[in-house]
Design a protein around this motif. Structure first.
Motif, short mmCIF file in Angstrom:
data_model
loop_
_atom_site.label_atom_id
_atom_site.label_comp_id
_atom_site.label_asym_id
_atom_site.label_seq_id
_atom_site.Cartn_x
_atom_site.Cartn_y
_atom_site.Cartn_z
N LEU A 1 0.84 -1.20 0.00
CA LEU A 1 0.00 0.00 0.00
C LEU A 1 0.87 1.25 0.00
O LEU A 1 0.61 2.23 -0.69
N ASP A 2 1.97 1.19 0.75
CA ASP A 2 2.88 2.34 0.83
C ASP A 2 3.54 2.62 -0.51
O ASP A 2 3.70 3.76 -0.92
N ILE A 3 3.94 1.55 -1.22
CA ILE A 3 4.55 1.75 -2.54
C ILE A 3 3.53 2.40 -3.47
O ILE A 3 3.86 3.32 -4.22
N ILE A 4 2.30 1.91 -3.43
CA ILE A 4 1.27 2.48 -4.30
C ILE A 4 1.08 3.96 -4.00
O ILE A 4 0.99 4.79 -4.92
N TYR A 5 1.09 4.31 -2.73
CA TYR A 5 0.96 5.72 -2.36
C TYR A 5 2.11 6.54 -2.93
O TYR A 5 1.91 7.59 -3.54
N ASN A 6 3.33 6.05 -2.75
CA ASN A 6 4.49 6.81 -3.22
C ASN A 6 4.60 6.84 -4.73
O ASN A 6 5.12 7.78 -5.30
N HIS A 7 4.10 5.80 -5.39
CA HIS A 7 4.09 5.81 -6.85
C HIS A 7 3.10 6.84 -7.37
O HIS A 7 3.32 7.48 -8.41
N THR A 8 2.00 7.02 -6.63
CA THR A 8 1.00 8.00 -7.04
C THR A 8 1.44 9.42 -6.71
O THR A 8 1.15 10.36 -7.45
N TYR A 9 2.16 9.60 -5.60
CA TYR A 9 2.60 10.93 -5.17
C TYR A 9 4.12 10.98 -5.01
O TYR A 9 4.63 11.23 -3.93
N PRO A 10 4.85 10.74 -6.10
CA PRO A 10 6.31 10.67 -5.95
C PRO A 10 6.92 12.03 -5.62
O PRO A 10 8.02 12.09 -5.08
N ASN A 11 6.20 13.13 -5.93
CA ASN A 11 6.80 14.45 -5.76
C ASN A 11 6.91 14.90 -4.32
O ASN A 11 7.37 15.99 -4.04
N LYS A 12 6.47 14.05 -3.40
CA LYS A 12 6.62 14.43 -2.00
C LYS A 12 8.03 14.14 -1.51
O LYS A 12 8.41 14.51 -0.42
N ARG A 13 8.79 13.45 -2.30
CA ARG A 13 10.14 13.08 -1.87
C ARG A 13 11.16 13.72 -2.82
O ARG A 13 10.82 14.11 -3.93
N VAL A 14 12.39 13.79 -2.37
CA VAL A 14 13.46 14.27 -3.23
C VAL A 14 14.16 13.06 -3.82
O VAL A 14 14.52 12.13 -3.10
N TRP A 15 14.34 13.08 -5.13
CA TRP A 15 14.97 11.96 -5.82
C TRP A 15 16.35 12.33 -6.35
O TRP A 15 16.53 13.42 -6.89
N SER A 16 17.30 11.41 -6.20
CA SER A 16 18.62 11.58 -6.80
C SER A 16 18.76 10.55 -7.91
O SER A 16 18.14 9.50 -7.86
N VAL A 17 19.59 10.89 -8.87
CA VAL A 17 19.75 9.99 -10.01
C VAL A 17 21.12 9.33 -9.98
O VAL A 17 22.13 9.98 -9.73
N TYR A 18 21.15 8.03 -10.23
CA TYR A 18 22.40 7.28 -10.29
C TYR A 18 22.52 6.61 -11.64
O TYR A 18 21.51 6.20 -12.24
N GLN A 19 23.74 6.50 -12.10
CA GLN A 19 23.96 5.84 -13.37
C GLN A 19 24.91 4.67 -13.19
O GLN A 19 25.97 4.79 -12.57
N MET A 20 24.51 3.53 -13.74
CA MET A 20 25.37 2.34 -13.60
C MET A 20 26.18 2.15 -14.88
O MET A 20 25.75 2.53 -15.97
N ASN A 21 27.35 1.57 -14.73
CA ASN A 21 28.23 1.34 -15.88
C ASN A 21 28.64 -0.11 -15.98
O ASN A 21 28.86 -0.77 -14.97
N LYS A 22 28.75 -0.56 -17.22
CA LYS A 22 29.35 -1.88 -17.41
C LYS A 22 30.32 -1.79 -18.56
O LYS A 22 30.22 -0.91 -19.40
N THR A 23 31.29 -2.68 -18.57
CA THR A 23 32.32 -2.59 -19.61
C THR A 23 31.84 -3.15 -20.94
O THR A 23 32.10 -2.61 -21.98
N GLY A 24 31.15 -4.24 -20.90
CA GLY A 24 30.74 -4.88 -22.15
C GLY A 24 29.66 -4.11 -22.88
O GLY A 24 29.00 -3.24 -22.34
N GLU A 25 29.49 -4.42 -24.18
CA GLU A 25 28.49 -3.74 -24.98
C GLU A 25 27.14 -4.43 -24.91
O GLU A 25 26.10 -3.84 -25.11
N GLU A 26 27.19 -5.73 -24.63
CA GLU A 26 25.96 -6.53 -24.75
C GLU A 26 24.93 -6.14 -23.71
O GLU A 26 25.25 -5.84 -22.57
N MET A 27 23.69 -6.20 -24.15
CA MET A 27 22.58 -6.05 -23.22
C MET A 27 22.23 -7.44 -22.72
O MET A 27 21.76 -8.27 -23.49
N ASP A 28 22.48 -7.66 -21.45
CA ASP A 28 22.09 -8.96 -20.91
C ASP A 28 20.59 -9.05 -20.83
O ASP A 28 19.90 -8.05 -20.62
N PHE A 29 20.08 -10.24 -20.97
CA PHE A 29 18.66 -10.45 -20.81
C PHE A 29 18.31 -10.19 -19.36
O PHE A 29 18.96 -10.69 -18.45
#
Lengths: 329, 345
Positions: free
Chosen positions: B69-97
């Motif tokens: 229920l809490d996730i549903i609430y936060n998904h509906t009202y995400p702007n009540k929180r501050v979000w930071s963005v992270y980027q992940m890196n991998k060396t290979g080119e392939e997209m793993d399934f």
């Protein structure tokens, strides 16, 4: 550009000279004296005025008080207390039945003045006990207000005998109490309170003057806050400069020791605006300067001040007294 | 039903605006339609939440369901929180399934082996968004359901959006778990933060309208002009206005801007003044911190030049925000060829 003059062009600031001697000095109209350096002027007991620091004070100008005497402070406290009780009966007061009773204390603060020619500051404090606290516990101060005059003798000299000049009033606490206390003083001493706003011009002065003050410990940044309200989406800009760098800039701008001119303030602000424009292509001079914050004090254009250091308290009060007097005249 | 669970559900329901309570409970699906019919959604919210708790009691709700229920609430009202963005890196080119089950298993394993007491809840949404809710505990204390972190991971991208909350110490653990579970090598925090989760997504997924090279000029509104003014000045003003609008369009694009609330610049550049002025001429940087804030920063900046408060074009330090996908900057003086330009690391 057009010559910018201070609102108090006829008011020349007097006060303690840099170095401690008394005396009058002829100054050019568009300049002010540098606030005195702390060590030699330390005639204020830091303990006693500690309660003034780090609080938000709302500023008012007050016209001279008719037949006020600092020998009757106890009587005034009694009368004000009765007035407050009566107002509460009428249902005009504040919070719903929280306080048991409000106690009024009025005292004199002889150290808070520029010179002997100033009237000593008068402090009014409202305290109360809530029903929750035990009977013998300390009362809590719920509202404070003080009248003062620092180097306002130029103004007070021209005022008839029966009047007491304390042109600056500072209040901390609920607006409704300020209103009640103000009403009582207005009725009793035939004076008039007015909110004291601070223009962007005067805020610039404060920024320049206070940046130049020497502070012992690690100072906080010199911050200017600008507001651009009339866009489709309002914008606020905070421009904070490292205090050492700000002071270094100011020290090269200020040429005459002991004195600051309008031109120097303009150059200082212009330098800061240019530096900003170089980076962002935004003209800060077209926006509204609403707040100035330095290590010694912060001031907001709505007429709200916060004192952060006791050493320069008198210097700041001197400037505020001048603004209050300008508004009265 | 555990008292703490009951209280948690009660408080969560209280957060929901009255008109949204029933739809959200329906989305939740824990209470049957028949049960929902018995609740009067027009009474005081306090009473509504009490009724909901009562029904949850009948269904023996546990913390797992409450967390959903809490996730549903936060998904509906995400702007009540501050979000930071992270980027992940991998060396290979392939997209793993991407194997969702495997991902979830690995996250749980990573977090539980370190902390033992964590509540981990997953919920998948359209557009490949996986929401993860984590309530943190320690090896000796139960998870604190009120101090939760949220992670939104779009599995087809290297981006993770995290709303961390107070327990900063758990952040490295969380990052490590994400990297391992998603088969990446490392993860870094981007200098991009906002309340508006969707705007952050717009920026990193390049979903906002970007500048177009071809431009079809729109005729400007004719303005009523005072008859006694000099016609040449009017034309000049008009030309300037048109130029500003055109330049603005080129830089900001035509469509709505992503919604950010602030941008911060730490300036470590030199102070340069008019040599005639005889002011500060130091060899060290003039240290400043500049913060812009607005309910909608980019729209606000866009309107500065037309309002006469800024030059057009506006500085690239400001206009690069969406393209560079950052709103925190450290600016140093660029040495060498172009002394007037800036470098942002």
């Amino acid at each position: 550009g057009a010559a910018r003059t201070l609102p108090s062009i006829g008011r020349l600031s007097r006060g303690l000279l840099f170095g401690g001697a008394h005396g009058r000095v002829g100054l050019s109209p568009s300049s002010r004296l540098v606030p005195p350096a702390p060590p030699s002027q330390e005639n204020i007991d830091s303990q006693k005025i500690a309660f003034l620091l780090r609080k938000q004070w709302t500023l008012y100008s007050v016209t001279p008080l008719y037949r006020f005497s600092d020998a009757h402070l106890r009587d005034y406290a009694r009368l004000l207390s009765a007035f407050i009780a009566a107002e509460k009966q009428k249902g005009l007061a504040v919070e719903i039945g929280v306080e048991l009773g409000i106690r009024v204390a009025i005292s004199s603060l002889p150290d808070l003045r520029g010179s002997d020619r100033d009237q000593a500051a008068i402090l009014v404090q409202l305290s109360s006990r809530s029903p929750a606290t035990p009977k013998n516990s300390e009362e809590k101060i719920i509202w404070s207000g003080w009248f003062c005059s620092v180097s306002g003798d130029d103004f007070s000299e021209n005022v008839p005998e029966d009047f007491t000049c304390l042109p600056l009033f500072l209040a901390n606490g609920a607006e409704s109490y300020t209103s009640i206390v103000g009403s009582w003083f207005q009725k009793t001493f035939d004076c008039c309170f007015r909110r004291l706003a601070i223009s962007p011009l005067n805020l610039s002065w404060m920024a320049a003057m206070w940046t130049g003050c020497k502070v012992d410990k690690t100072a906080s940044a010199m911050e200017l806050v600008f507001s651009v309200p009339h866009l489709t989406q309002p914008l606020d800009i905070s421009y904070a400069i490292h205090p050492e760098d700000a002071k270094a800039l100011w020290d090269t701008v200020q040429k005459t020791p002991g004195e600051i001119t309008q031109e120097e303030v303009d150059v200082f602000m212009d330098c800061l605006y240019s530096h900003f424009h170089r980076h962002f292509k935004i003209r800060l001079s077209a926006t509204k300067l609403v707040k100035v914050s330095t290590a010694i004090a912060s001031a907001h254009c709505d007429g709200i001040i916060k004192f952060l250091q006791s050493q320069y308290l008198t210097g700041v009060l001197m400037l505020l007294t001048e603004l209050a007097i300008s508004q009265i005249q | 039903m555990d008292e703490t669970v009951a209280e948690y559900i009660r408080r969560t329901v209280l957060k929901i605006p009255r008109d949204e309570i029933k739809p959200m409970l329906q989305k939740w699906g824990f209470l049957s339609e028949a049960q929902l019919q018995t609740i009067n959604f027009h009474q005081l919210k306090d009473n509504i939440s009490q009724d909901v708790v009562q029904l949850c009691e009948e269904n023996s709700a546990d913390i797992k369901q409450a967390a959903v229920l809490d996730i549903i609430y936060n998904h509906t009202y995400p702007n009540k929180r501050v979000w930071s963005v992270y980027q992940m890196n991998k060396t290979g080119e392939e997209m793993d399934f991407f194997d969702l089950t495997d991902f979830k298993k690995k996250i749980k394993r990573q977090l539980r082996s370190a902390l033992k007491n964590v509540t981990i809840t997953f919920r998948e949404y359209e557009d490949n968004a996986i929401w993860i809710r984590i309530a943190w505990g320690t090896p000796y204390t139960k998870p604190n359901q009120y101090k939760t972190s949220y992670v939104v991971y779009h599995s087809q991208t290297p981006y993770v959006f995290i709303s961390a909350s107070m327990l900063k110490s758990n952040l490295p653990l969380l990052c490590q778990a994400l990297v391992v579970a998603s088969n990446y090598h490392d993860i870094r925090e981007m200098e991009l933060r906002s309340h508006s989760l969707n705007s952050l997504k717009d920026i990193v997924f390049k979903r906002y309208s970007q500048n177009f090279q071809t431009y079809y000029p729109k005729p400007l509104q004719e303005r009523d002009v005072a008859p006694e003014s000099d016609l040449r000045i009017i034309q000049e003003n008009k030309n300037e206005k048109e130029r500003i609008e055109r330049v603005n369009r080129e830089i900001f694009g035509d469509g709505p801007q992503p919604k950010l609330e602030f941008a911060q610049y730490k300036l470590e550049t030199m102070f340069k003044s008019d040599p005639k002025r005889d002011v500060l001429d130091k060899k060290e940087p003039f240290r400043c911190l500049v913060k812009f804030s607005s309910p909608h920063l980019l729209e606000s900046l866009k309107s500065l030049a037309p309002a006469g408060m800024a030059d057009a074009p506006l500085s690239p330090l400001l206009t690069c925000i969406p393209q560079k996908a950052r709103n925190y900057f450290k600016i140093r003086e660029k040495k060498g060829l172009f002394p007037g330009s800036f470098v942002s690391p």
